[in-house]
Write an enzyme that holds these catalytic residues in place. Structure first.
Site, mmCIF file in Angstrom:
data_model
loop_
_atom_site.group_PDB
_atom_site.id
_atom_site.type_symbol
_atom_site.label_atom_id
_atom_site.label_comp_id
_atom_site.label_asym_id
_atom_site.label_seq_id
_atom_site.Cartn_x
_atom_site.Cartn_y
_atom_site.Cartn_z
ATOM 1 N N GLN A 4 32.298 25.649 75.269
ATOM 2 C CA GLN A 4 31.333 25.350 76.342
ATOM 3 C C GLN A 4 32.005 25.254 77.710
ATOM 4 O OE1 GLN A 4 28.135 25.407 75.815
ATOM 5 N NE2 GLN A 4 28.036 25.226 73.593
ATOM 6 N N ASP B 247 38.817 22.919 72.462
ATOM 7 C CA ASP B 247 37.679 23.737 72.068
ATOM 8 C C ASP B 247 36.945 24.121 73.361
ATOM 9 O OD1 ASP B 247 35.199 24.687 71.393
ATOM 10 O OD2 ASP B 247 34.704 23.073 69.994
ATOM 11 N N CYS C 49 24.906 20.632 65.742
ATOM 12 C CA CYS C 49 26.177 20.702 64.991
ATOM 13 C C CYS C 49 27.123 19.572 65.380
ATOM 14 C CB CYS C 49 26.861 22.053 65.188
ATOM 15 S SG CYS C 49 25.893 23.422 64.601
ATOM 16 N N LYS D 179 28.942 33.281 73.930
ATOM 17 C CA LYS D 179 28.454 32.251 74.857
ATOM 18 C C LYS D 179 28.803 32.614 76.300
ATOM 19 C CE LYS D 179 28.990 28.613 71.390
ATOM 20 N NZ LYS D 179 27.630 28.273 70.961
ATOM 21 N N HIS E 54 31.956 19.193 67.834
ATOM 22 C CA HIS E 54 31.150 20.160 67.074
ATOM 23 C C HIS E 54 31.722 20.219 65.651
ATOM 24 C CE1 HIS E 54 29.710 24.158 65.836
ATOM 25 N NE2 HIS E 54 28.838 24.086 66.822
#
Ligand code: PMP
Length: 409
Positions: free
Chosen positions: A201, A198, A364, A224, A122
């Site tokens: 997700q 990261d 992104c 999220k 991303h």
């Protein structure tokens, strides 16, 4: 334990209609919807406990501090951090990565050093490292993927003795896949580099144990995972946080301020300048407690079931192609797809006319799009409140896309 299949009942927004259809929300990778428990927690806070955390001795300042700090405790438990001081509350994943890049990256890298990331990152985990590389003279190197979204053979060898930072998505927001997380972290540590995950997700969808993962930093966003927008997390190993200079300067991050110099507060407060998003923290704590009622393993298993339900059916529709692996077992609840001859924005607009919300664009991750020569795609992404009926409505709408655009086959 409550059954995940019933979770959709907790989300008032899913009652609404759009263009004469029941709303089907399949854009959870962008942001998730908010359950009643979280809405109620925020309402109670705003009506009863609103104040400025860490500032003042009066009742509302004290209660606001308590609300804010217990959110930190909830995050510590949620990702199994060793100490609460390792949890820094930020605005989102992007700010967390900027914090690491500017505070750790700029102060620890020099010419000749390497930052290694994947081509699927991303922009938040990419543009940040471009800046660190440009400023320090370090080089930014990419690990590339094969057609099915796996790291190509030998790419991990790019993590070598010059490497100081290895940073990658735990789950890709385009491919919906995991890289070999343990191996990458091990390789980073073997050459003395730090590993940054990261988790934007992953944290919402599966159990996270930062101690077991042994990553040095882990970042994610509240919005999220059923919390409100504007609250995020940066976990960092304590010894790293202790050595890092603050990122933002101002109130609350200080110990003593004199005319020409300042000493800083201890971690994590050193990294939390200014009035924090206590309202967001309240929602994050409530969201964590909400998800824990179902259990992260159950949520993950439920989403896996949804993927294995929808992916083969999607791939069976003529002219539909999926980015990355076509194997359901390798995908989390994120599927990016293309329909021959139709622009992804048109796909999303046509689906919207059926009440189905999906994302379209570059997600992104422009370098990944350039690498695969797929500058844009459509993406459905699922969560705890997604139902098989939603996916049936989605699949029927996808079947209408080419006919709507005037194609005969
Ligand atoms: N990384 C990944 C993998 C993401 O999916 C996202 C959100 N699309 C981000 C980073 C950035 O998250 P935020 O906008 O909440 O900062």
């Amino acid at each position: 334990m409550k059954s995940v299949a019933e979770a959709y009942k907790d989300f008032p927004i899913l009652q609404r209609e759009h263009k004469g259809h029941r709303l089907v929300y399949l854009d959870s990778g962008a942001t998730t919807q908010i359950p009643n428990d979280v809405i109620n927690a925020l309402e109670t806070h705003l009506k009863q406990h609103n104040g400025n955390p860490h500032r003042g001795a009066h009742i509302l300042a004290v209660e606001a501090s308590e609300a804010y700090e217990t959110a930190r405790d909830a995050v510590q438990r949620f990702i199994n951090a060793k100490t609460r001081e390792e949890i820094v509350l930020t605005r989102n994943t992007t700010e967390s990565l900027n914090l690491i890049a500017f505070s750790y990256g700029l102060h620890n890298l020099k010419k000749g050093d390497k930052i290694v990331i994947t081509i699927a990152e991303h922009h938040a985990n990419l543009v940040t490292w471009q800046r660190v590389a440009q400023t320090t003279g370090a080089t930014l190197e990419y690990m590339y993927l094969d057609e099915s979204g796996h790291l190509k053979d030998g790419e991990m060898d790019k993590i070598d003795s010059q490497t100081k930072i290895v940073s990658f998505a735990h789950v890709s927001n385009v491919l919906g896949m995991e890289f070999p997380v343990e191996e990458l972290i091990k390789r980073a540590h073997a050459v003395g580099a730090i590993a940054i995950l990261d988790g934007a997700q992953s944290a919402p969808h599966k159990k996270i144990d930062v101690q077991a993962l042994d990553c040095d930093f882990f970042v994610f966003s509240g919005h999220k995972m059923c919390a409100s927008q504007g609250i995020g997390v940066m976990y960092g190993k304590r010894h790293l946080l202790e050595d890092m200079p603050p990122f933002l300067l101002g109130g609350d991050m200080i110990e003593y301020v004199q005319e020409q110099s300042t000493t800083y507060n201890e971690v994590p407060y050193k990294f939390e300048a200014g009035t924090p998003n206590a309202h967001g923290a309240v929602t994050l704590k409530a969201a964590i407690e909400y998800l824990e009622q179902y259990g992260m393993d159950a949520i993950n298993a439920y989403e896996k079931e949804l993927v294995s339900y929808v992916l083969p059916k999607l791939l069976a529709i003529p002219h539909v192609h999926v980015l990355g692996s076509e194997d359901s077992s390798e995908k989390h609840g994120v599927i990016a797809f293309m329909i021959d001859d139709v622009h992804p924005h048109d796909v999303a607009t046509i689906l919207d006319s059926y009440g189905v919300c999906i994302r379209s664009g570059h997600h992104c991750a422009q370098p990944l799009g350039a690498y695969y020569n797929v500058p844009a795609s459509s993406r459905l992404s699922m969560y705890i409140y997604t139902r098989k009926e939603d996916l049936d409505i989605f699949l029927e709408a996808v079947k209408q896309v080419r006919p709507t655009m005037g194609f005969k086959d």
